[in-house]
Design a protein around this motif. Structure first.
Motif, PDB file in Angstrom:
ATOM      1  N   ASN A 119       0.830  -1.189   0.000  1.00 50.91           N
ATOM      2  CA  ASN A 119       0.000   0.000   0.000  1.00 50.91           C
ATOM      3  C   ASN A 119       0.872   1.250   0.000  1.00 50.91           C
ATOM      4  N   ARG A 249      -5.398  -8.461   7.981  1.00 55.82           N
ATOM      5  CA  ARG A 249      -5.652  -7.024   8.068  1.00 55.82           C
ATOM      6  C   ARG A 249      -4.680  -6.362   9.037  1.00 55.82           C
ATOM      7  N   LEU A 253      -1.674  -3.444   8.108  1.00 58.05           N
ATOM      8  CA  LEU A 253      -1.604  -2.111   8.708  1.00 58.05           C
ATOM      9  C   LEU A 253      -0.466  -1.943   9.696  1.00 58.05           C
ATOM     10  N   THR A 285      -5.669   4.815  15.816  1.00 56.48           N
ATOM     11  CA  THR A 285      -6.462   5.424  14.753  1.00 56.48           C
ATOM     12  C   THR A 285      -7.629   4.487  14.454  1.00 56.48           C
ATOM     13  N   ALA A 286      -8.606   4.958  13.725  1.00 57.42           N
ATOM     14  CA  ALA A 286      -9.794   4.143  13.455  1.00 57.42           C
ATOM     15  C   ALA A 286      -9.445   2.852  12.724  1.00 57.42           C
ATOM     16  N   GLU A 287      -8.587   2.943  11.696  1.00 56.08           N
ATOM     17  CA  GLU A 287      -8.282   1.738  10.927  1.00 56.08           C
ATOM     18  C   GLU A 287      -7.425   0.759  11.714  1.00 56.08           C
ATOM     19  N   HIS A 288      -6.495   1.256  12.530  1.00 55.08           N
ATOM     20  CA  HIS A 288      -5.702   0.357  13.347  1.00 55.08           C
ATOM     21  C   HIS A 288      -6.558  -0.306  14.426  1.00 55.08           C
ATOM     22  N   ASP A 290      -9.775  -0.992  14.167  1.00 55.91           N
ATOM     23  CA  ASP A 290     -10.603  -2.009  13.521  1.00 55.91           C
ATOM     24  C   ASP A 290      -9.809  -3.284  13.243  1.00 55.91           C
ATOM     25  N   ALA A 291      -8.548  -3.134  12.860  1.00 53.14           N
ATOM     26  CA  ALA A 291      -7.728  -4.313  12.569  1.00 53.14           C
ATOM     27  C   ALA A 291      -7.527  -5.161  13.816  1.00 53.14           C
ATOM     28  N   GLN A 294     -10.937  -6.810  14.711  1.00 52.83           N
ATOM     29  CA  GLN A 294     -11.248  -7.898  13.790  1.00 52.83           C
ATOM     30  C   GLN A 294     -10.511  -9.178  14.160  1.00 52.83           C
TER      31      GLN A 294
END
Length: 368
Positions: A119, A249, A253, A285-288, A290-291, A294
């Motif tokens: 990415n 995921r 990240l 952070t939001a994406e970290h 969520d990972a 999950q």
């Protein structure tokens, strides 16, 4: 995009998708095939899927070659996944190196890699690393009056392989260590023996030592998931060395981090960070966040791995299902001892093995 190549050792198909290169072999992979596999996989400077589902024979030499290539990929901060439906081959690979990921289908292998390993953030980090390595080669060219950067890279590559030190670590040392003033780079240096450690790493490298530290810490805390990062010698952020049970995921990240997670907070503060509720903690952070969620983790503790002089060499994180599962003070004190043990060993490696590699490079350059 794909291409196919035929040889006496079978058919090789190459394909690339989503930042992952797939190499698929058909036919018998015997002793003669091992060098071809080594060259094809070794030339890939990215994540690799080695697909053996159409191989009619996989020899023990090929298994050993794949284990060696996996270790090389780890040192380069890449990932290698082997696809096979042969239970004996899968068992042999895992017995040789339990860190090696084995899948039964190509789709599963790509899912393990997350499909997005290259990415934008990772590519930016790799570009910065390449620039710093190029700068180190320029320093060596000027210092030793070399005609091309290729000559400098060959010196670095040989020293790297001779002492099992990454090219990134050597490039960082070239930038950080004062230039040699004579025929010996470090005159009067006393070479210390490796400090004793209870971690019993599978090899004498920092990734092996950090993996052992994570394994011991997870056992001490009863954690179902965990991860350990090293501090990157060039970029300065955190690089994922090993994880257990955290999913593709998370790997995507958390492979390279500068901020946005408990482990980066622990690195910057140089003290433990405990998260009782990942879902509401502001350190992510939001994406970290969520990972981590999950992966089934709801609480975490990140402990910095400090060298004797207080520098942060890495961060060890255990993830837990709920706040009530977080380790208590006695278990955390044991984790502190594990991290102190790892910090002493990593400090020794940087002050001894890396300097040995620089001495090797200097001796070869001045003898030309």
């Amino acid at each position: 995009m794909s291409e196919q190549q035929h040889s006496a050792t079978g058919t090789l198909r190459r394909a690339r998708s989503g930042g992952v290169r797939t190499l698929a072999w058909r036919g018998e992979l015997d002793l003669a095939a091992a060098p071809h596999i080594g060259r094809a996989v070794g030339a890939a400077d990215e994540d690799v899927v080695v697909d053996l589902t159409e191989a009619t024979l996989v020899s023990a030499v090929v298994v050993r070659t794949l284990v060696r290539l996996h270790d090389r990929a780890v040192r380069r901060r890449h990932r290698l996944v082997v696809v096979t439906r042969d239970r004996f081959v899968a068992w042999s690979l895992r017995q040789a190196d339990r860190r090696l990921t084995v899948a039964t289908t190509r789709e599963e292998a790509l899912a393990r890699l997350g499909g997005t390993a290259s990415n934008e953030a990772v590519e930016e980090r790799r570009a910065r690393n390449r620039a710093r390595i190029a700068g180190a080669l320029d320093v060596l060219c000027e210092r030793y009056r070399l005609a091309t950067a290729d000559e400098a890279f060959e010196l670095v590559r040989e020293a790297s392989q001779s002492h099992n030190v990454t090219i990134r670590a050597l490039a960082a040392a070239v930038h950080a260590v004062p230039a040699p003033a004579g025929p010996v780079w470090f005159p009067g240096r006393t070479r210390r023996a490796a400090p004793p450690t209870v971690l019993r790493p599978a090899g004498r490298t920092p990734p092996a030592l950090l993996t052992a530290a994570l394994t011991v810490s997870m056992r001490l805390t009863g954690a179902p998931h965990g991860a350990v990062h090293s501090v990157e010698p060039l970029a300065g952020g955190l690089a994922l060395e090993h994880h257990h049970g955290l999913g593709p995921r998370y790997v995507d990240l958390f492979t390279h981090l500068d901020s946005g997670a408990a482990c980066t907070q622990a690195q910057h503060r140089r003290e433990r960070v405990v998260v009782h509720d990942v879902a509401t903690s502001p350190v992510y952070t939001a994406e970290h966040r969520d990972a981590v969620l999950q992966a089934g983790a709801r609480a975490a503790q990140s402990t910095p791995i400090l060298t004797p002089d207080g520098a942060c060499a890495g961060v060890l994180t255990t993830h837990h299902g709920r706040a009530a599962d977080l380790p208590g003070t006695p278990q955390l004190e044991l984790v502190d001892r594990v991290c102190a043990d790892a910090g002493r060993w990593l400090d020794w490696h940087g002050r001894t093995v890396v300097l040995d590699a620089l001495e090797h490079l200097h001796a070869r350059a001045t003898s030309r």
